[in-house]
Write a protein that holds these residues in place. Structure first.
Motif, short mmCIF file in Angstrom:
data_model
loop_
_atom_site.label_atom_id
_atom_site.label_comp_id
_atom_site.label_asym_id
_atom_site.label_seq_id
_atom_site.Cartn_x
_atom_site.Cartn_y
_atom_site.Cartn_z
N ASN A 10 0.87 -1.05 0.07
CA ASN A 10 0.13 0.02 0.03
C ASN A 10 0.97 1.22 -0.06
OD1 ASN A 10 0.71 0.50 2.78
ND2 ASN A 10 -0.95 -0.70 3.39
N ALA A 11 0.48 2.39 0.06
CA ALA A 11 1.05 3.77 -0.15
C ALA A 11 2.32 3.78 1.14
CB ALA A 11 0.09 4.87 -0.09
N ARG A 12 1.69 3.63 2.36
CA ARG A 12 2.64 3.84 3.26
C ARG A 12 3.87 2.81 3.24
NH1 ARG A 12 2.23 0.55 7.65
NH2 ARG A 12 0.09 -0.77 7.63
N GLU A 13 3.50 1.43 2.86
CA GLU A 13 4.15 0.54 2.61
C GLU A 13 5.53 1.05 1.53
OE1 GLU A 13 2.00 -3.29 4.30
OE2 GLU A 13 1.90 -2.75 2.17
N LEU A 14 5.08 1.45 0.47
CA LEU A 14 5.70 1.85 -0.74
C LEU A 14 6.70 2.99 -0.27
CD1 LEU A 14 3.32 1.87 -3.73
CD2 LEU A 14 5.52 0.44 -3.46
N ARG A 15 6.19 3.87 0.65
CA ARG A 15 7.19 5.06 1.22
C ARG A 15 8.32 4.31 2.19
NH1 ARG A 15 2.32 7.48 2.50
NH2 ARG A 15 2.47 7.08 4.90
N HIS A 16 8.03 3.54 2.80
CA HIS A 16 9.09 2.66 3.69
C HIS A 16 9.81 1.84 2.47
CE1 HIS A 16 10.76 -0.01 6.63
NE2 HIS A 16 10.48 -1.34 6.12
N HIS A 17 9.39 1.11 1.45
CA HIS A 17 10.40 0.49 0.53
C HIS A 17 11.32 1.70 -0.11
CE1 HIS A 17 7.67 -3.18 -0.57
NE2 HIS A 17 7.71 -2.81 0.60
N ARG A 18 10.77 2.89 -0.50
CA ARG A 18 11.51 3.91 -0.99
C ARG A 18 12.56 4.38 0.01
NH1 ARG A 18 6.66 5.08 -3.80
NH2 ARG A 18 6.15 6.81 -2.43
N ARG A 19 12.15 4.43 1.09
CA ARG A 19 13.12 4.88 2.12
C ARG A 19 14.25 4.06 2.09
NH1 ARG A 19 13.95 3.01 7.31
NH2 ARG A 19 15.02 4.46 8.65
N LEU A 20 14.25 2.64 2.32
CA LEU A 20 15.30 1.67 2.34
C LEU A 20 15.92 1.55 1.29
CD1 LEU A 20 13.71 1.11 5.11
CD2 LEU A 20 14.04 -1.57 4.39
N ASN A 91 10.97 -0.10 12.66
CA ASN A 91 10.67 0.64 13.73
C ASN A 91 10.93 2.21 13.40
OD1 ASN A 91 9.56 -1.33 15.16
ND2 ASN A 91 11.30 -1.81 16.35
N GLU A 92 12.36 2.15 12.64
CA GLU A 92 12.70 3.68 12.50
C GLU A 92 11.72 4.23 11.41
OE1 GLU A 92 17.40 4.07 12.16
OE2 GLU A 92 16.43 3.57 10.60
N SER A 93 11.06 3.78 10.35
CA SER A 93 9.99 4.01 9.54
C SER A 93 8.78 4.46 10.29
CB SER A 93 9.77 3.16 8.56
OG SER A 93 10.88 3.16 7.49
N ILE A 94 8.43 3.45 11.32
CA ILE A 94 7.32 3.84 12.25
C ILE A 94 7.69 5.45 13.09
CG2 ILE A 94 5.92 3.18 14.30
CD1 ILE A 94 6.50 0.11 13.28
N TYR A 95 8.74 5.41 13.64
CA TYR A 95 9.17 6.75 14.49
C TYR A 95 9.09 7.72 13.57
CZ TYR A 95 11.85 9.83 17.40
OH TYR A 95 12.26 10.69 18.03
N GLU A 96 9.61 7.79 12.36
CA GLU A 96 9.71 8.79 11.40
C GLU A 96 8.20 9.21 10.87
OE1 GLU A 96 12.81 8.41 8.86
OE2 GLU A 96 14.31 7.86 10.48
N GLY A 97 7.14 8.28 11.07
CA GLY A 97 5.93 8.68 10.58
C GLY A 97 5.79 8.14 9.18
N ILE A 98 6.57 7.17 8.42
CA ILE A 98 6.50 6.62 7.26
C ILE A 98 5.56 5.55 7.38
CG2 ILE A 98 7.93 5.55 5.40
CD1 ILE A 98 10.16 7.18 6.40
N LEU A 99 5.81 4.72 8.10
CA LEU A 99 4.81 3.62 8.29
C LEU A 99 3.43 3.62 9.33
CD1 LEU A 99 6.90 0.16 8.36
CD2 LEU A 99 5.13 0.98 6.72
#
Length: 99
Positions: A10-20, A91-99
């Motif tokens: 989904n959109a938030r998971e894609l943001r996480h993918h792009r971050r990684l 957890n970093e992505s959750i903390y940063e509001g990405i996930l």
């Protein structure tokens, strides 16, 4: 109740993918670009191909990992724990509001 598995992130998971994908490769430190879905079982994993648990990898290391056929063994040889790293990155992505 577990949410229904969706083969497409989904959109938030894609943001996480792009971050990684922007991070250096977890194995060699080279230019990343590939989101490797964690194959190893772990308590936080929802499905075989969980879109939240993954590792940043360069294409060469990603191909080498899959050619080896054993994610856990390959990661041990490279000197890192795939589960610990994937959970930390999530957890970093959750903390940063990405996930």
């Amino acid at each position: 109740i577990r949410p229904k598995y969706n083969p497409k992130p989904n959109a938030r998971e894609l943001r996480h993918h792009r971050r990684l994908q922007e991070l250096p490769c977890i194995a060699c430190g080279g230019v990343g670009g590939v989101f490797h879905h964690l194959l190893t079982s772990c308590p936080d994993k929802r499905w075989r191909r969980d879109h939240e648990l993954g590792l940043p990898m360069c294409n060469a290391c990603h191909c080498a990992l899959h050619a080896d056929g054993n994610e856990r063994r390959w990661c041990e040889r490279e000197g890192f724990d795939p589960v610990r790293e994937a959970v930390f990155l999530r957890n970093e992505s959750i903390y940063e509001g990405i996930l």
